[in-house]
Design a protein around this motif. Structure first.
Motif, PDB file in Angstrom:
ATOM      1  N   GLU A 119      32.766  36.911  43.256  1.00 42.71           N
ATOM      2  CA  GLU A 119      33.762  36.075  43.031  1.00 42.71           C
ATOM      3  C   GLU A 119      34.952  36.669  42.113  1.00 42.71           C
ATOM      4  O   GLU A 119      36.091  36.197  42.397  1.00 42.71           O
ATOM      5  N   ASN A 120      34.535  37.465  41.171  1.00 47.19           N
ATOM      6  CA  ASN A 120      35.533  37.991  40.312  1.00 47.19           C
ATOM      7  C   ASN A 120      36.344  38.960  41.209  1.00 47.19           C
ATOM      8  O   ASN A 120      37.606  38.875  41.200  1.00 47.19           O
ATOM      9  N   LYS A 121      35.763  39.614  42.513  1.00 45.67           N
ATOM     10  CA  LYS A 121      36.502  40.576  43.056  1.00 45.67           C
ATOM     11  C   LYS A 121      37.456  39.682  44.081  1.00 45.67           C
ATOM     12  O   LYS A 121      38.306  40.111  44.309  1.00 45.67           O
ATOM     13  N   ALA A 122      36.764  38.441  44.356  1.00 46.02           N
ATOM     14  CA  ALA A 122      37.515  37.691  45.192  1.00 46.02           C
ATOM     15  C   ALA A 122      38.922  37.227  44.565  1.00 46.02           C
ATOM     16  O   ALA A 122      40.138  37.069  45.153  1.00 46.02           O
ATOM     17  N   VAL A 123      39.058  36.915  43.285  1.00 46.08           N
ATOM     18  CA  VAL A 123      40.014  36.406  42.636  1.00 46.08           C
ATOM     19  C   VAL A 123      41.130  37.487  42.375  1.00 46.08           C
ATOM     20  O   VAL A 123      42.294  37.312  42.785  1.00 46.08           O
ATOM     21  N   GLN A 124      40.457  38.675  42.263  1.00 48.66           N
ATOM     22  CA  GLN A 124      41.231  39.906  41.970  1.00 48.66           C
ATOM     23  C   GLN A 124      42.342  40.108  43.193  1.00 48.66           C
ATOM     24  O   GLN A 124      43.441  40.599  43.350  1.00 48.66           O
ATOM     25  N   LYS A 125      41.429  40.034  44.420  1.00 50.82           N
ATOM     26  CA  LYS A 125      42.164  40.021  45.716  1.00 50.82           C
ATOM     27  C   LYS A 125      43.258  39.341  46.101  1.00 50.82           C
ATOM     28  O   LYS A 125      44.110  39.595  46.536  1.00 50.82           O
ATOM     29  N   VAL A 126      43.032  37.895  45.785  1.00 52.62           N
ATOM     30  CA  VAL A 126      44.197  37.105  46.044  1.00 52.62           C
ATOM     31  C   VAL A 126      45.408  37.234  44.717  1.00 52.62           C
ATOM     32  O   VAL A 126      46.362  36.744  45.035  1.00 52.62           O
ATOM     33  N   ALA A 127      44.958  37.606  43.825  1.00 47.15           N
ATOM     34  CA  ALA A 127      45.892  37.434  42.545  1.00 47.15           C
ATOM     35  C   ALA A 127      47.146  38.604  42.423  1.00 47.15           C
ATOM     36  O   ALA A 127      48.183  38.208  42.474  1.00 47.15           O
ATOM     37  N   ARG A 128      46.670  39.658  42.849  1.00 46.80           N
ATOM     38  CA  ARG A 128      47.644  40.878  42.766  1.00 46.80           C
ATOM     39  C   ARG A 128      48.603  40.655  41.550  1.00 46.80           C
ATOM     40  O   ARG A 128      49.876  41.549  41.590  1.00 46.80           O
ATOM     41  N   ASP A 129      48.333  40.332  40.541  1.00 45.98           N
ATOM     42  CA  ASP A 129      48.861  40.352  39.288  1.00 45.98           C
ATOM     43  C   ASP A 129      47.933  39.563  38.182  1.00 45.98           C
ATOM     44  O   ASP A 129      46.994  39.260  38.689  1.00 45.98           O
ATOM     45  N   ILE A 130      48.269  39.678  37.150  1.00 51.16           N
ATOM     46  CA  ILE A 130      47.581  39.122  35.790  1.00 51.16           C
ATOM     47  C   ILE A 130      47.485  37.714  36.146  1.00 51.16           C
ATOM     48  O   ILE A 130      48.364  36.955  36.086  1.00 51.16           O
ATOM     49  N   ALA A 131      46.180  37.305  36.085  1.00 49.94           N
ATOM     50  CA  ALA A 131      46.032  35.804  36.382  1.00 49.94           C
ATOM     51  C   ALA A 131      45.178  34.833  35.534  1.00 49.94           C
ATOM     52  O   ALA A 131      44.167  35.648  34.980  1.00 49.94           O
ATOM     53  N   TYR A 132      45.546  33.819  35.253  1.00 50.62           N
ATOM     54  CA  TYR A 132      44.793  32.936  34.426  1.00 50.62           C
ATOM     55  C   TYR A 132      43.304  32.647  35.051  1.00 50.62           C
ATOM     56  O   TYR A 132      43.096  32.530  36.342  1.00 50.62           O
TER      57      TYR A 132
END
Ligand code: GN1
Ligand code: CA
Ligand code: CA
Length: 248
Positions: free
Chosen positions: A170-183
């Protein structure tokens, strides 16, 4: 009156009872005995009655009048049911009845079902094209940088919450959609260095960057996902990209 000589009468009677004489015999007869044949004698007496004959055919005479009908006989036992007849032609369509409350409710229920189906299809399309799915979770970026408080408000208005990865996938999935520092949806506002999710539960999975959380300047109670996939605690008033998570 002429008297018939008796010897002639005797001769006539004798001849009538004599054996039939053949031509051959005639030629051999003595001249006196074989004179011309005598006259036939009288018929003999009637013979005895013969045996009774078979019953004859009905006579051709006039028939008597038909008698009156007889009394009605007792009812017979019921017969075996007959075979089923062929199916008749289809009847005409009856008049349309007034729509009752049940019919109206049924119509509304059908419309709701149709809308739900349409919505499911629409959500699928949106999630497929803009989100990252892990199991029944979808992570989607809003594309906006906001404070943590505003981030929470934005996600909840979409009946979602701020992305909270529970495992590496799930961490990887968030990283994938964020493309920037995200909360991320974690905070230690309540108790320093005790990070809880937005429902108030402590978390099992963490992925802190080296040296974090450090509560820098004594004022970092929120968490961000760095572009390298690691976590850092930051001031909650700072603006970072908002990523929400949805469940289907
Ligand atoms: C950043 O900018 P500085 O060095 O004071 C960061 C901290 C980190 C730190 C690590 C707002 O602080 O959270 O712990 O780097 N601050 C921000 O070196 O991102
Ligand atoms: Ca803190
Ligand atoms: Ca920090």
């Amino acid at each position: 009156m002429f008297l018939f000589p008796s010897f002639l009468l005797l001769g006539l009677v004798t001849a009538s009872y004599a054996e039939p004489v053949t031509e051959g015999a005639q030629s051999t007869c003595p001249v006196i005995a074989c004179s011309s044949p005598g006259l036939n004698g009288f018929p003999g007496k009637d013979g005895r009655d013969g045996a009774k004959g078979e019953k004859g055919e009905p006579g051709q005479g006039l028939r008597g009048l038909q008698g009156p009908p007889g009394k009605v006989g007792p009812a017979g036992s019921p017969g075996i049911p007959g075979l089923k007849g062929a199916e008749g032609p289809k009847g005409e369509v009856g008049p349309k009845g007034a729509e009752g409350p049940k019919g109206a409710m049924g119509k509304i229920a059908a419309e709701i079902a149709a809308l739900q189906s349409e919505l499911r299809g629409f959500k699928k399309w949106v999630f497929f094209s803009t989100s990252e799915q892990v199991g029944n979770k979808y992570f989607m970026s809003t594309g906006k940088k906001l404070s943590f408080y505003r981030a929470k408000a934005v996600c909840s208005q979409f009946q979602a919450s701020v992305a909270t990865p529970r495992n590496a996938e799930e961490n990887k999935a968030v990283q994938k959609v964020a493309r920037d520092i995200a909360y991320l949806g974690l905070t230690d506002e309540r108790t320093e260095n005790r990070f809880l999710d937005l429902t108030g539960r402590s978390v099992q999975y963490t992925n802190w960057n080296g040296g974090e959380p450090n509560n820098a300047d004594n004022g970092e109670d929120c968490v961000v996902l760095l572009t390298n996939g690691k976590w850092n605690d930051v001031p909650c008033s700072d603006s970072f990209l908002v990523v929400c998570e949805f469940s289907d």
